[in-house]
Design a protein around this motif. Structure first.
Motif, short mmCIF file in Angstrom:
data_model
loop_
_atom_site.label_atom_id
_atom_site.label_comp_id
_atom_site.label_asym_id
_atom_site.label_seq_id
_atom_site.Cartn_x
_atom_site.Cartn_y
_atom_site.Cartn_z
N THR A 293 0.85 -1.19 0.00
CA THR A 293 0.00 0.00 0.00
C THR A 293 0.89 1.24 0.00
OG1 THR A 293 -1.68 -1.17 1.29
CG2 THR A 293 -1.82 1.24 1.23
N PRO A 294 0.73 2.13 -0.99
CA PRO A 294 1.55 3.34 -1.02
C PRO A 294 1.14 4.31 0.09
CG PRO A 294 -0.06 3.39 -2.79
CD PRO A 294 -0.20 2.05 -2.14
N VAL A 295 2.15 4.84 0.78
CA VAL A 295 1.94 5.80 1.86
C VAL A 295 2.79 7.04 1.57
CG1 VAL A 295 2.15 6.21 4.34
CG2 VAL A 295 1.58 3.91 3.50
N VAL B 24 6.98 8.12 -1.98
CA VAL B 24 6.10 7.30 -1.14
C VAL B 24 6.91 6.18 -0.50
CG1 VAL B 24 4.01 7.75 -2.52
CG2 VAL B 24 5.47 5.80 -3.11
N PHE B 25 6.32 5.62 0.56
CA PHE B 25 6.77 4.36 1.12
C PHE B 25 5.76 3.30 0.70
CE2 PHE B 25 8.27 7.13 4.87
CZ PHE B 25 9.47 7.38 4.27
N LEU B 26 6.20 2.05 0.65
CA LEU B 26 5.30 0.95 0.28
C LEU B 26 5.14 0.03 1.49
CD1 LEU B 26 6.62 0.15 -3.32
CD2 LEU B 26 4.77 1.68 -2.63
N ARG B 27 4.01 0.21 2.16
CA ARG B 27 3.73 -0.60 3.36
C ARG B 27 3.32 -2.00 2.93
NH1 ARG B 27 0.18 2.75 6.71
NH2 ARG B 27 -1.48 2.00 5.34
N TYR B 28 3.83 -2.98 3.65
CA TYR B 28 3.70 -4.38 3.23
C TYR B 28 2.70 -5.13 4.11
CZ TYR B 28 5.43 -9.10 4.46
OH TYR B 28 5.54 -10.40 4.83
N GLY C 203 8.34 -4.14 7.87
CA GLY C 203 6.98 -3.81 7.44
C GLY C 203 6.88 -2.96 6.19
N TYR C 204 8.00 -2.62 5.55
CA TYR C 204 7.99 -1.83 4.32
C TYR C 204 8.89 -2.48 3.27
CZ TYR C 204 5.69 1.98 6.83
OH TYR C 204 4.80 2.73 7.56
#
Length: 275
Positions: A12-14, A23-27, A38-39
């Motif tokens: 999920t892009p954050v 963005v960060f990509l939350r896993y 978690g990313y």
């Protein structure tokens, strides 16, 4: 070429609050070598892809096409953002850049809506998250990227694509004096003008438009700022080392003066500046 990644977990892009346009990509899901705390970790992801490429090229290091044998070499290897394969034959050299990306729909767009991109385009075409770094350093950073949106924006604008080709030709002729001035930076000059110009503007003759766009490039160098069209707080010039920036700026200004001196002498203008 964008290499769309489909991995056995959900991301999920954050929005990255410290770096505009990133963005960060939350896993969510099971374990994976590309995931840390978690990313999706950019460096771990590139390491994982690099290992996959190496395994392929241990046994697959040449290819034969139409009777000609090409030696394949894996270069760059994702130490930046792309993985490059070079194919060399006795008569040809071809280079392929693969950029790993995660693909998302507009419903997952984490940034403010870009005014220059219509709602229909945003709804109908997906966007990507590309592994890129930006200061302050964080191994989780991915830059937003929307090549399909850019393509739709640039459609049907008469001389627009020809102007981009001319700007790239000018840069290529003077590549040593304009180190690391990327094609995307030149494209950004035009994308920013799309926000402010009507369709009739792009119907002007090629010479007038070229001079105007090069003038805009010089102005961006004077301002020390080339905003990312999807996130205006992000400055593309931040990616240039200071010495490279100053060299590009000086060369762009010199060429600007040459363009204006020779623009009424078409043959001299073309021969001297592009060939």
């Amino acid at each position: 070429m964008h290499l769309k990644l489909k991995l056995p977990f959900q991301v999920t892009p954050v929005r990255d609050s410290q770096r505009s346009g990133f963005v960060f990509l939350r896993y969510t899901g099971g374990s994976h070598p590309a995931v840390v705390d978690g990313y999706v970790n950019r460096k771990s992801l590139q390491d994982w892809i690099r290992n996959a490429f190496h395994k392929v090229f241990e046994s697959y290091n040449q290819i034969k096409i139409r009777g000609e044998t090409y030696k394949l070499t894996y270069t760059l290897q994702g130490l930046g953002c792309s993985h490059t394969i070079e194919a060399q034959s006795p008569s040809k050299f071809i280079s392929f850049d693969f950029v790993p990306v995660f693909e998302f729909t507009y419903s997952q767009w984490p940034l403010p809506d870009p005014a220059s991109v219509s709602h229909n385009v945003r709804q109908n075409w997906n966007w990507f998250a590309v592994p890129q770094q930006k200061r302050p350093a964080d191994d989780r950073t991915f830059m937003v990227c929307a090549p399909h949106w850019e393509r739709e924006m640039m459609k049907g604008n008469y001389n627009l694509k020809n102007i981009l080709r001319l700007m790239k030709g000018m840069r290529d002729k003077h590549i040593r004096e304009m180190p690391h001035l990327s094609s995307y930076m030149l494209k950004t000059v035009i994308l920013l003008q799309l926000e402010a110009r009507s369709d009739t503007y792009w119907k002007q003759d090629l010479g007038t438009l070229f001079v105007d766009m090069w003038t805009r490039l010089v102005q961006h160098f004077h301002d020390n700022n080339l905003p990312f069209f999807l996130a205006h707080d992000c400055n593309h010039f931040d990616r240039l080392k200071r010495d490279d920036f100053l060299k590009c700026k000086e060369t762009a200004e010199i060429l600007y003066h040459k363009i204006n001196l020779t623009r009424n002498e078409p043959k001299f203008y073309v021969d001297q500046l592009f060939f």
